[in-house]
Design a protein around this motif. Structure first.
Motif, PDB file in Angstrom:
ATOM      1  N   ILE A 179      31.684 -12.153  76.758  1.00 38.77           N
ATOM      2  CA  ILE A 179      31.704 -11.460  78.051  1.00 38.77           C
ATOM      3  C   ILE A 179      31.847 -12.518  79.139  1.00 38.77           C
ATOM      4  CG2 ILE A 179      30.381 -10.031  79.644  1.00 38.77           C
ATOM      5  CD1 ILE A 179      29.153  -8.694  77.200  1.00 38.77           C
ATOM      6  N   PRO A 180      32.907 -12.441  79.936  1.00 35.92           N
ATOM      7  CA  PRO A 180      33.149 -13.476  80.937  1.00 35.92           C
ATOM      8  C   PRO A 180      32.079 -13.490  82.030  1.00 35.92           C
ATOM      9  CG  PRO A 180      34.665 -11.654  81.242  1.00 35.92           C
ATOM     10  CD  PRO A 180      33.920 -11.384  79.983  1.00 35.92           C
ATOM     11  N   PRO A 229      30.449 -13.424  85.594  1.00 37.34           N
ATOM     12  CA  PRO A 229      30.883 -12.801  86.843  1.00 37.34           C
ATOM     13  C   PRO A 229      31.212 -13.828  87.911  1.00 37.34           C
ATOM     14  CG  PRO A 229      28.512 -12.575  86.580  1.00 37.34           C
ATOM     15  CD  PRO A 229      29.034 -13.174  85.310  1.00 37.34           C
ATOM     16  N   TYR A 230      30.757 -15.074  87.729  1.00 38.80           N
ATOM     17  CA  TYR A 230      31.061 -16.124  88.687  1.00 38.80           C
ATOM     18  C   TYR A 230      32.443 -16.696  88.434  1.00 38.80           C
ATOM     19  CZ  TYR A 230      26.109 -15.712  89.476  1.00 38.80           C
ATOM     20  OH  TYR A 230      24.869 -15.221  89.744  1.00 38.80           O
ATOM     21  N   ALA A 231      32.871 -16.724  87.168  1.00 38.20           N
ATOM     22  CA  ALA A 231      34.199 -17.230  86.832  1.00 38.20           C
ATOM     23  C   ALA A 231      35.280 -16.202  87.159  1.00 38.20           C
ATOM     24  CB  ALA A 231      34.279 -17.613  85.362  1.00 38.20           C
ATOM     25  N   HIS A 232      34.921 -14.915  87.054  1.00 35.98           N
ATOM     26  CA  HIS A 232      35.852 -13.818  87.300  1.00 35.98           C
ATOM     27  C   HIS A 232      35.202 -12.831  88.254  1.00 35.98           C
ATOM     28  CE1 HIS A 232      38.177 -15.311  83.923  1.00 35.98           C
ATOM     29  NE2 HIS A 232      37.049 -15.374  83.240  1.00 35.98           N
ATOM     30  N   PRO A 233      35.181 -13.112  89.544  1.00 37.22           N
ATOM     31  CA  PRO A 233      34.438 -12.257  90.485  1.00 37.22           C
ATOM     32  C   PRO A 233      34.990 -10.849  90.623  1.00 37.22           C
ATOM     33  CG  PRO A 233      35.695 -13.934  91.655  1.00 37.22           C
ATOM     34  CD  PRO A 233      35.823 -14.234  90.190  1.00 37.22           C
ATOM     35  N   PHE A 250      25.395 -14.383  76.909  1.00 39.38           N
ATOM     36  CA  PHE A 250      26.337 -13.282  76.644  1.00 39.38           C
ATOM     37  C   PHE A 250      27.772 -13.787  76.581  1.00 39.38           C
ATOM     38  CE2 PHE A 250      22.751 -10.608  77.919  1.00 39.38           C
ATOM     39  CZ  PHE A 250      22.813  -9.655  76.915  1.00 39.38           C
ATOM     40  N   SER A 251      28.090 -14.786  77.354  1.00 41.96           N
ATOM     41  CA  SER A 251      29.437 -15.357  77.331  1.00 41.96           C
ATOM     42  C   SER A 251      29.690 -16.076  76.013  1.00 41.96           C
ATOM     43  CB  SER A 251      29.598 -16.319  78.509  1.00 41.96           C
ATOM     44  OG  SER A 251      30.863 -16.904  78.484  1.00 41.96           O
ATOM     45  N   TYR A 310      30.059  -5.855  85.543  1.00 42.82           N
ATOM     46  CA  TYR A 310      29.517  -6.843  84.599  1.00 42.82           C
ATOM     47  C   TYR A 310      28.403  -6.215  83.762  1.00 42.82           C
ATOM     48  CZ  TYR A 310      27.273 -10.978  82.714  1.00 42.82           C
ATOM     49  OH  TYR A 310      26.728 -11.901  81.856  1.00 42.82           O
ATOM     50  N   PHE A 311      27.515  -5.464  84.415  1.00 42.58           N
ATOM     51  CA  PHE A 311      26.428  -4.814  83.692  1.00 42.58           C
ATOM     52  C   PHE A 311      26.956  -3.719  82.761  1.00 42.58           C
ATOM     53  CE2 PHE A 311      24.323  -6.662  87.399  1.00 42.58           C
ATOM     54  CZ  PHE A 311      23.351  -7.417  86.760  1.00 42.58           C
ATOM     55  N   SER A 312      28.050  -3.078  83.125  1.00 43.74           N
ATOM     56  CA  SER A 312      28.687  -2.094  82.244  1.00 43.74           C
ATOM     57  C   SER A 312      29.203  -2.768  80.977  1.00 43.74           C
ATOM     58  CB  SER A 312      29.836  -1.386  82.954  1.00 43.74           C
ATOM     59  OG  SER A 312      29.348  -0.644  84.039  1.00 43.74           O
ATOM     60  N   LEU A 313      29.799  -3.948  81.134  1.00 47.25           N
ATOM     61  CA  LEU A 313      30.259  -4.704  79.968  1.00 47.25           C
ATOM     62  C   LEU A 313      29.093  -5.081  79.060  1.00 47.25           C
ATOM     63  CD1 LEU A 313      32.899  -7.142  81.509  1.00 47.25           C
ATOM     64  CD2 LEU A 313      33.334  -5.283  79.904  1.00 47.25           C
ATOM     65  N   LEU A 314      27.973  -5.465  79.651  1.00 46.14           N
ATOM     66  CA  LEU A 314      26.809  -5.838  78.849  1.00 46.14           C
ATOM     67  C   LEU A 314      26.296  -4.663  78.038  1.00 46.14           C
ATOM     68  CD1 LEU A 314      24.698  -8.045  81.271  1.00 46.14           C
ATOM     69  CD2 LEU A 314      26.232  -8.785  79.466  1.00 46.14           C
ATOM     70  N   ARG A 315      26.308  -3.478  78.631  1.00 45.02           N
ATOM     71  CA  ARG A 315      25.807  -2.294  77.920  1.00 45.02           C
ATOM     72  C   ARG A 315      26.710  -1.892  76.768  1.00 45.02           C
ATOM     73  NH1 ARG A 315      24.196  -1.048  83.147  1.00 45.02           N
ATOM     74  NH2 ARG A 315      25.994   0.238  83.577  1.00 45.02           N
ATOM     75  N   SER A 316      27.931  -2.450  76.717  1.00 44.42           N
ATOM     76  CA  SER A 316      28.824  -2.144  75.601  1.00 44.42           C
ATOM     77  C   SER A 316      28.464  -2.931  74.340  1.00 44.42           C
ATOM     78  CB  SER A 316      30.283  -2.425  75.988  1.00 44.42           C
ATOM     79  OG  SER A 316      30.490  -3.821  76.131  1.00 44.42           O
ATOM     80  N   VAL A 317      27.637  -3.969  74.481  1.00 35.90           N
ATOM     81  CA  VAL A 317      27.210  -4.762  73.327  1.00 35.90           C
ATOM     82  C   VAL A 317      26.146  -3.973  72.566  1.00 35.90           C
ATOM     83  CG1 VAL A 317      26.167  -6.928  72.580  1.00 35.90           C
ATOM     84  CG2 VAL A 317      27.678  -6.908  74.562  1.00 35.90           C
ATOM     85  N   GLN A 318      26.301  -3.871  71.250  1.00 36.98           N
ATOM     86  CA  GLN A 318      25.364  -3.123  70.412  1.00 36.98           C
ATOM     87  C   GLN A 318      24.042  -3.873  70.279  1.00 36.98           C
ATOM     88  OE1 GLN A 318      25.941  -0.032  69.036  1.00 36.98           O
ATOM     89  NE2 GLN A 318      27.763  -0.094  70.327  1.00 36.98           N
TER      90      GLN A 318
END
Length: 132
Positions: free
Chosen positions: A123-124, A126-130, A117-118, A37-45
């Motif tokens: 970005i989904p 992490p509780y909806a998509h564990p 973020f969602s 999840y944190f990796s996905l967040l770091r992809s946001v500019q």
């Protein structure tokens, strides 16, 4: 904290009993937040995040963004936003990743930051998509 962890910003860093690996747990919900999840967040500019927060900035050499710090009164730009999703202020030593930046700036909870973020970046949760 249990298992030798520490509590910082609502996230509990704790070790797994069998593997000894570190994991982050939302202290409010007692659920693990996957590293993916944190990796996905770091992809946001940074520019996109700043635009959503109403902050204007231009990138400088190397892709870093330097702005006046939003966490303390600043006469000159001292908050460096790094392309890999981390920030550091040379004036007040505030630091962290995109998640903690938004959370601290909006003074929100972990859940409200996840919703931010969602809602704005798709970005989904992490509780909806564990199994991110």
């Amino acid at each position: 904290c249990p298992n030798g962890g520490d509590l910082k910003g609502g996230l509990l860093k704790t070790r797994r009993k069998k593997s000894g690996a570190w994991r982050y747990i939302d202290a409010d919900r007692q659920g693990a937040i996957p590293k993916a999840y944190f990796s996905l967040l770091r992809s946001v500019q940074w520019q996109a995040i700043l635009k959503k927060l109403g902050i204007t900035a231009a990138p400088n050499a190397g892709g870093n963004v330097l702005i006046s710090c939003v966490f303390h009164r600043d006469k000159t730009p001292s908050l460096q936003l790094r392309p890999k999703g981390y920030f550091f202020c040379f004036g007040c030593s505030a630091s962290g990743d995109v998640f903690s930046f938004v959370r601290q700036l909006k003074r929100g909870t972990i859940a409200s930051t996840i919703r931010f973020f969602s809602r704005h970046f798709g970005i989904p949760s992490p509780y909806a998509h564990p199994k991110l």
